[in-house]
Motif scaffolding. Structure first.
Motif, PDB file in Angstrom:
ATOM      1  N   LEU A  93       0.836  -1.207   0.000  1.00 51.01           N
ATOM      2  CA  LEU A  93       0.000   0.000   0.000  1.00 51.01           C
ATOM      3  C   LEU A  93       0.868   1.253   0.000  1.00 51.01           C
ATOM      4  O   LEU A  93       0.602   2.221  -0.720  1.00 51.01           O
ATOM      5  CB  LEU A  93      -0.920   0.032   1.221  1.00 51.01           C
ATOM      6  N   ASN A  94       1.925   1.228   0.799  1.00 51.10           N
ATOM      7  CA  ASN A  94       2.794   2.408   0.845  1.00 51.10           C
ATOM      8  C   ASN A  94       3.527   2.623  -0.474  1.00 51.10           C
ATOM      9  O   ASN A  94       3.711   3.755  -0.901  1.00 51.10           O
ATOM     10  CB  ASN A  94       3.760   2.313   2.022  1.00 51.10           C
ATOM     11  N   THR A  95       3.924   1.522  -1.136  1.00 52.90           N
ATOM     12  CA  THR A  95       4.544   1.634  -2.462  1.00 52.90           C
ATOM     13  C   THR A  95       3.558   2.287  -3.437  1.00 52.90           C
ATOM     14  O   THR A  95       3.916   3.191  -4.197  1.00 52.90           O
ATOM     15  CB  THR A  95       4.932   0.233  -2.985  1.00 52.90           C
ATOM     16  N   THR A 129      -6.522  -0.350   4.326  1.00 53.77           N
ATOM     17  CA  THR A 129      -6.166   0.566   3.233  1.00 53.77           C
ATOM     18  C   THR A 129      -6.509   2.001   3.616  1.00 53.77           C
ATOM     19  O   THR A 129      -5.728   2.927   3.375  1.00 53.77           O
ATOM     20  CB  THR A 129      -6.913   0.179   1.937  1.00 53.77           C
ATOM     21  N   ILE A 130      -7.657   2.168   4.220  1.00 51.48           N
ATOM     22  CA  ILE A 130      -8.079   3.517   4.609  1.00 51.48           C
ATOM     23  C   ILE A 130      -7.148   4.084   5.680  1.00 51.48           C
ATOM     24  O   ILE A 130      -6.720   5.244   5.610  1.00 51.48           O
ATOM     25  CB  ILE A 130      -9.550   3.502   5.066  1.00 51.48           C
ATOM     26  N   ILE A 131      -6.792   3.249   6.647  1.00 53.62           N
ATOM     27  CA  ILE A 131      -5.877   3.719   7.693  1.00 53.62           C
ATOM     28  C   ILE A 131      -4.525   4.077   7.079  1.00 53.62           C
ATOM     29  O   ILE A 131      -3.950   5.128   7.374  1.00 53.62           O
ATOM     30  CB  ILE A 131      -5.721   2.651   8.802  1.00 53.62           C
ATOM     31  N   ALA A 132      -4.025   3.215   6.200  1.00 51.47           N
ATOM     32  CA  ALA A 132      -2.702   3.455   5.602  1.00 51.47           C
ATOM     33  C   ALA A 132      -2.704   4.710   4.729  1.00 51.47           C
ATOM     34  O   ALA A 132      -1.776   5.528   4.799  1.00 51.47           O
ATOM     35  CB  ALA A 132      -2.273   2.247   4.776  1.00 51.47           C
ATOM     36  N   ALA A 133      -3.754   4.879   3.941  1.00 48.61           N
ATOM     37  CA  ALA A 133      -3.802   6.034   3.039  1.00 48.61           C
ATOM     38  C   ALA A 133      -3.919   7.326   3.841  1.00 48.61           C
ATOM     39  O   ALA A 133      -3.288   8.339   3.516  1.00 48.61           O
ATOM     40  CB  ALA A 133      -4.969   5.905   2.069  1.00 48.61           C
TER      41      ALA A 133
END
Ligand code: BES
Ligand code: MN
Ligand code: ZN
Length: 498
Positions: A93-95, A129-133
């Motif tokens: 996700l970070n990539t 995904t929402i937390i990471a974004a």
């Protein structure tokens, strides 16, 4: 950032950018197979060229891929399929996010079936995904005269699933992810704020504002109120400071007033100098984060109120500075806590437990189902568990298990340490009922043992977040932990209660 959930596969969707997973093997992820079918092997050809080999943390941006309705396709390497786990998913996700930030893409569509995380549902992927974004786009520049980061163009992420039956559950997961992410952002902001701004009075104001916007009840006890209650231990810590201490109480009733609440108690030391047992100067600025427990309580209440979670939760925040002065508590002082137990203060830097103990006694009046305190309590916890894991101690193994499993689910993990009776003897004092330190050995456990003397009336767990609440060095800043763990725990509690 906005988020949305859709049902569909890449050939049927349109948008500025599709995010497609590529494995480091012949066998490909779902979207690559589908796209190859409609484009006569377009992706296969690209892979054959060797510009993308599916290695983890790599990406390749394609434009104008024929026969698709996406302006761009971002290929992202997933590594080996057998090794694709939670950690790889989050790294991927970070990539994706950093690759997208370099483009003009405003909305991206991620096909979740490309990311088969073992043992995890699409709901879990949505929340994460929402937390990471949200974390990725978090900036704290409110104290700079000009923001120094170029804001990303990315405004929206669409998360695509291929089974309509999962839509409703994924939408709930999206709401939960949003609430957790917002709660974390609030906790981060409070932690990152300078300690001359984020004072006990400031925290009290935040609680009152939160009560207004989110239908909660806030009350703030002043020092004179604490005196009446006999909170001699909390007041001893506050005595060295010019800033008045506050005991902040925030009540959320999502399940009618009759149900007994879960009480969260957060350490709110807005700056910890150590007091007369003064800390060394190096990195002392980081002791502005010593109110992270308090920040996580406010962040968690914010999140559950956003979700309108059907559960009752009370947040209690003892807030004070710990400062040296002519009026400050000294090593050797004996004070009387609200519980009536006398405490010999052998080290004024062990102040967290001194303010928590009175707050924990105060919690009894709520007849709580359980009490969880959250505190940046001991440097020893950082030595024991490092910066990845929160320390957990409890007088109830079932409660501990629920917290551990919530942390596991939320990707915000804790590890239990024992609270056996043998350790209690280390707190013996020649002059009072109990000493406030137990020596160098097992410092995290003896701190919890101290707290356990004040939590006999209810099920209780203690989270030592000294290692997890903030990052040092170049990335210095609050992490917003353990808001994910706490919210996940409360979601599970609301489910079993109703
Ligand atoms: N806030 C600190 C704990 C801390 C220190 C958290 C470093 C994160 C990084 C706490 O108030 C404290 O000073 N604890 C003492 C206790 C000791 C005097 C028994 C400690 O850990 O050194
Ligand atoms: Mn301290
Ligand atoms: Zn402290």
């Amino acid at each position: 950032m906005d988020f949305g959930i859709k049902v569909g596969t890449p050939e049927k969707q349109r948008g500025a950018c599709a995010v497609i997973g590529i494995f480091e093997s012949k066998k490909q992820a779902d979207s690559a197979k589908i796209l190859d079918k409609i484009t006569q092997g377009y992706i296969k050809n690209i892979l054959a060229l060797g510009d993308m080999d599916g290695k983890a943390n790599t990406s390749l941006l394609l434009h104008n891929v024929p026969d698709t309705q996406f302006k761009r396709i971002l290929l992202v390497g997933l590594g080996k399929e057998q090794e694709f786990k939670e950690k790889t998913f989050l790294a991927t996700l970070n990539t994706v996010l950093s690759a997208l930030q370099k483009t003009a893409v405003a909305d991206a569509t991620v096909f979740l079936s490309d990311f088969p995380v073992k043992g995890r549902s699409n709901e879990w992927k949505v929340t994460q995904t929402i937390i990471a974004a949200t974390s990725n786009s978090y900036r704290f520049d409110q104290l700079k005269s000009k923001p120094d980061s170029v804001p990303s163009n990315l405004r929206k992420m669409v998360l695509c699933i291929n089974d309509r039956a999962e839509l409703a559950a994924c939408e709930v997961a999206m709401q939960q992810g949003l609430a957790i992410a917002q709660g974390m952002s609030l906790a981060k902001d409070l932690g990152n704020l300078a300690p001359n701004i984020c004072t006990p009075t400031y925290l009290a104001k935040q609680a009152k504002d939160l009560a207004k916007t989110h239908k909660m009840k806030a009350s703030v006890l002043e020092e004179k109120d604490m005196e009446k209650l006999g909170m001699g231990s909390l007041l001893a810590v506050a005595s060295g400071s010019e800033q008045p201490a506050k005991l902040i109480v925030l009540e959320y009733y999502g399940s009618g007033k009759k149900e007994h609440p879960i009480v969260l108690v957060g350490k709110g030391v807005t700056f910890d100098t150590g007091g007369i047992s003064l800390k060394p100067g190096a990195d002392m600025d980081e002791m502005k984060f010593d109110m992270s427990g308090a920040g996580s309580v406010l962040g968690t209440l914010y999140a559950i109120a956003e979700m309108k979670l059907p559960i009752n939760v009370v947040g209690i925040i003892p807030a004070t500075e710990n400062m040296p002065s002519g009026k400050a508590a000294k090593p050797g002082d004996v004070v009387t806590s609200m519980s009536g137990q006398t405490i010999e203060i052998l080290n004024t830097d062990a102040e967290g437990r001194l303010i928590l103990c009175d707050a924990l006694t105060y919690a009894e009046r709520y007849n709580p189902k359980a009490v969880i305190d959250i505190a940046t309590l001991t440097g020893a916890c950082v030595i024991a568990l490092g910066n990845f894991t929160t320390g957990l101690m409890s007088n109830d193994d079932a409660l501990a298990a629920e917290l551990l499993s919530a942390g596991e689910q939320a990707g915000d993990r804790a590890w239990q340490l024992p609270l056996w009776d043998e350790y209690q003897d280390l707190l013996r004092s020649n002059f009072a009922d109990i000493a406030n330190i137990g020596g160098r050995a097992a410092g995290t456990i003896t701190a919890a043992c101290f707290l356990s003397r004040f939590t006999k009336e209810y099920r209780w767990a203690h989270l030592d977040i000294a290692g997890t609440a903030w990052k040092s060095g170049k990335e210095k800043g609050s992490t917003g932990r353990p808001v994910p763990l706490l919210v996940q725990f409360l979601i599970a509690q609301a489910k079993t209660a109703n």
